[in-house]
Design a protein around this motif. Sequence first.
Motif, mmCIF file in Angstrom:
data_model
loop_
_atom_site.group_PDB
_atom_site.id
_atom_site.type_symbol
_atom_site.label_atom_id
_atom_site.label_comp_id
_atom_site.label_asym_id
_atom_site.label_seq_id
_atom_site.Cartn_x
_atom_site.Cartn_y
_atom_site.Cartn_z
ATOM 1 N N GLN A 602 7.341 -3.711 -11.439
ATOM 2 C CA GLN A 602 7.454 -4.932 -10.630
ATOM 3 C C GLN A 602 7.857 -6.113 -11.505
ATOM 4 O O GLN A 602 8.715 -6.917 -11.121
ATOM 5 C CB GLN A 602 6.111 -5.209 -9.939
ATOM 6 N N TYR A 603 7.246 -6.194 -12.697
ATOM 7 C CA TYR A 603 7.586 -7.302 -13.584
ATOM 8 C C TYR A 603 9.046 -7.229 -14.023
ATOM 9 O O TYR A 603 9.778 -8.226 -14.007
ATOM 10 C CB TYR A 603 6.661 -7.268 -14.799
ATOM 11 N N LEU A 604 9.489 -6.013 -14.395
ATOM 12 C CA LEU A 604 10.873 -5.854 -14.815
ATOM 13 C C LEU A 604 11.841 -6.094 -13.677
ATOM 14 O O LEU A 604 12.947 -6.617 -13.877
ATOM 15 C CB LEU A 604 11.072 -4.448 -15.394
ATOM 16 N N SER A 605 11.467 -5.693 -12.452
ATOM 17 C CA SER A 605 12.331 -5.955 -11.296
ATOM 18 C C SER A 605 12.501 -7.451 -11.088
ATOM 19 O O SER A 605 13.621 -7.947 -10.866
ATOM 20 C CB SER A 605 11.731 -5.308 -10.046
ATOM 21 N N LEU A 612 19.944 -11.404 -13.156
ATOM 22 C CA LEU A 612 21.144 -11.291 -12.322
ATOM 23 C C LEU A 612 21.548 -12.648 -11.767
ATOM 24 O O LEU A 612 22.741 -12.978 -11.702
ATOM 25 C CB LEU A 612 20.878 -10.299 -11.178
ATOM 26 N N ALA A 613 20.558 -13.432 -11.367
ATOM 27 C CA ALA A 613 20.881 -14.772 -10.860
ATOM 28 C C ALA A 613 21.518 -15.619 -11.961
ATOM 29 O O ALA A 613 22.518 -16.319 -11.734
ATOM 30 C CB ALA A 613 19.611 -15.442 -10.330
ATOM 31 N N GLN A 614 20.948 -15.547 -13.168
ATOM 32 C CA GLN A 614 21.541 -16.288 -14.278
ATOM 33 C C GLN A 614 22.954 -15.804 -14.587
ATOM 34 O O GLN A 614 23.849 -16.602 -14.877
ATOM 35 C CB GLN A 614 20.657 -16.143 -15.517
ATOM 36 N N LEU A 615 23.147 -14.471 -14.508
ATOM 37 C CA LEU A 615 24.481 -13.925 -14.774
ATOM 38 C C LEU A 615 25.493 -14.414 -13.742
ATOM 39 O O LEU A 615 26.620 -14.803 -14.082
ATOM 40 C CB LEU A 615 24.411 -12.390 -14.772
#
Length: 698
Positions: A602-605, A612-615
Amino acid sequence: MSSVATDKVAGKLSSTLSWVKNTVSHTVSQMASQVASPSASLHTTSSSTTLSTPALSPSSPTQLSPDDLELLAKLEEQNRLLETDSKSLRSVNGSRRNSGSSLVSSSSASSNLSHLEEDSWILWGRIVNEWEDVRKKKEKQVKELVRKGIPHHFRAIVWQLLCSAQSMPIKDQYSELLKMTSPCEKLIRRDIARTYPEHDFFKEKDSLGQEVLFNVMKAYSLVDREVGYCQGSAFIVGLLLMQMPEEEAFCVFVKLMQDYRLRELFKPSMAELGLCMYQFECMIQEHLPELYVHFQSQSFHTSMYASSWFLTIFLTTFPLPIATRIFDIFMSEGLEIVFRVGLAVLQMNQAELLQLDMEGMLQHFQKVIPHQFDSGPDKLIQASYQVKYNAKKMKKLEKEYTTIKTKEMEEQVEIKRLRTENRLLKQRIETLEKHKCSSRYSEDFVLQLEKELVQARLSEAESHCALKEMQDKVLEMEKRNSSLPDEENLARLQEELIAVKLREAEALTGLKELRQQVKDLEEHWQRHLARTTGRWKDPPRKNTVNELQDELMTVRLREAETQAELKETKQRMMEMETQNQINSNHLRRAEQEVTNLQGKVQYLSAQNKGLLAQLNEAKRRQAEIECKSKEEVMAVRLREADRIAAVAELQQHIAELEIQKEEGKIQGQLNKSDSNQYIRELKDQIAELHHESGSPWI
């Protein structure tokens, strides 16, 4: 007459200056159009670059002075040079446009080797930059290009792209692995000097090549402890280190071991190598039956010459240029190329091999075949792709080999079982022989037998009581199981009940075996009594002794049987209880680990979503920056074009003023008037225009 001559000279000068003005204007306008639109300048025709002379008639050159003719010749020479440059630009642009339209260019008709190399570089550069799209849409064309050879300077990046090793997480662990100690370090150090001993990068002791080779092999032995280190793998790693840095070579080697069947080849059992030998031998039997029969008659097994082909991908068989070309195809298509090249080599050497015995064939494989293709690998690769390779049939052969190995394993298990039974039978025979030797009792021993008989009966009764207690415990556990409503306890008790019943069944089976043994012993005892009947001196007491001995022997056997059964039952119960506790602890730890892993997932997700948002935000900003930079570049080009056009207009104006100055001088000489003031004004205007245009005034 003087006025007529002066008019003729003025007319020639006027026509010459107008021609120069048109020439300069046309050249400057062409330069401005090339700067404003670089792509358009590559497609201009020769007619657009040819300088025209609209103000000069065909008969004009005969009327010009020698200086004018010299100037005209120079301008014509410049015209020819411009025309040649435009044609060369069009040829380069056309070759690049053709190479971009198709991945496999048909430029073999060109005799210029440098142009072919340039096209190859442009093509591979385009493939590397657009790898994902090219790999999905034009996979066949990429395979064909790889078969023709990857350029040396592109080989490192293309190999990483082919095996998807360019972004592996394990690359970050490489430096940490080098700090650890591997149990294979001594073996690796011993074999490093044997890896490419004649290559400049590896031949010197403790050189950079040997050091990085040791690092990569050590790091992999720590990552995959089951495989550890195998000698043939060092040649593959050495080839990778010739092309790329050690971190990238380590990542590529890990991918090769995982995805290209090399890990199974290098396992201690080498089961995959046996499969490859079986498949290759079947291919020889199908395609080269005469050579197969000859190998069988000479007891020349496939592993004697072909095992190194599969373990090193021909790196220890052929010179490096040829082996590297084969390795290119291996990176693209896998072990299939090894089967193809191996069979092609046998086809080319079939006639020579049929004339040789085993030693001669070994010498031929070691000394002749490695140097057959020194002129180039193209012939070998073409021959290898004429070999018929059926992937479905190879899968079928793999199933057959698995079936054969399974049967061999079953036979080995059966042999072990028979050996164990044979050992047990020998022990029983020895025990029976001991009983026969100890069965000679005297009459004085009868009383002792009676006492032992009483004790044996008591022990038998105690054993029966203990067995009954065990059965009562089983019943009690069943009752507790039926009385507990909790599902977890219910499942646990059911498992315990099943285990107890299994132990009881095993105890009954052991009891049956012991009874059979007792029966055999009783038979042997009866035969022994029959043989020793004549030895008793007191006939009245003979029957009593025999009966006591029989009963004592029976009770002892029953006692031993019951005690063995009881001990075995207790031991199994203790083992099962211990195993149950261990399994419970394992289950509890597994549940804790699952809970922890779920939390980490969950933490990694969540972290992955944030990244992904930053990318996406970074991509959006990059797109905006690229759009702004393109707009700025276009604005600069437009300003440059405007400036060049302004310069051209100013230069044209200068040329007109020069003409007016010359005409004014001539007119002043003809009219014999004071034209100095007019000339000064023209010079001032010309100087001002030159100052505005930024060009020196000549």
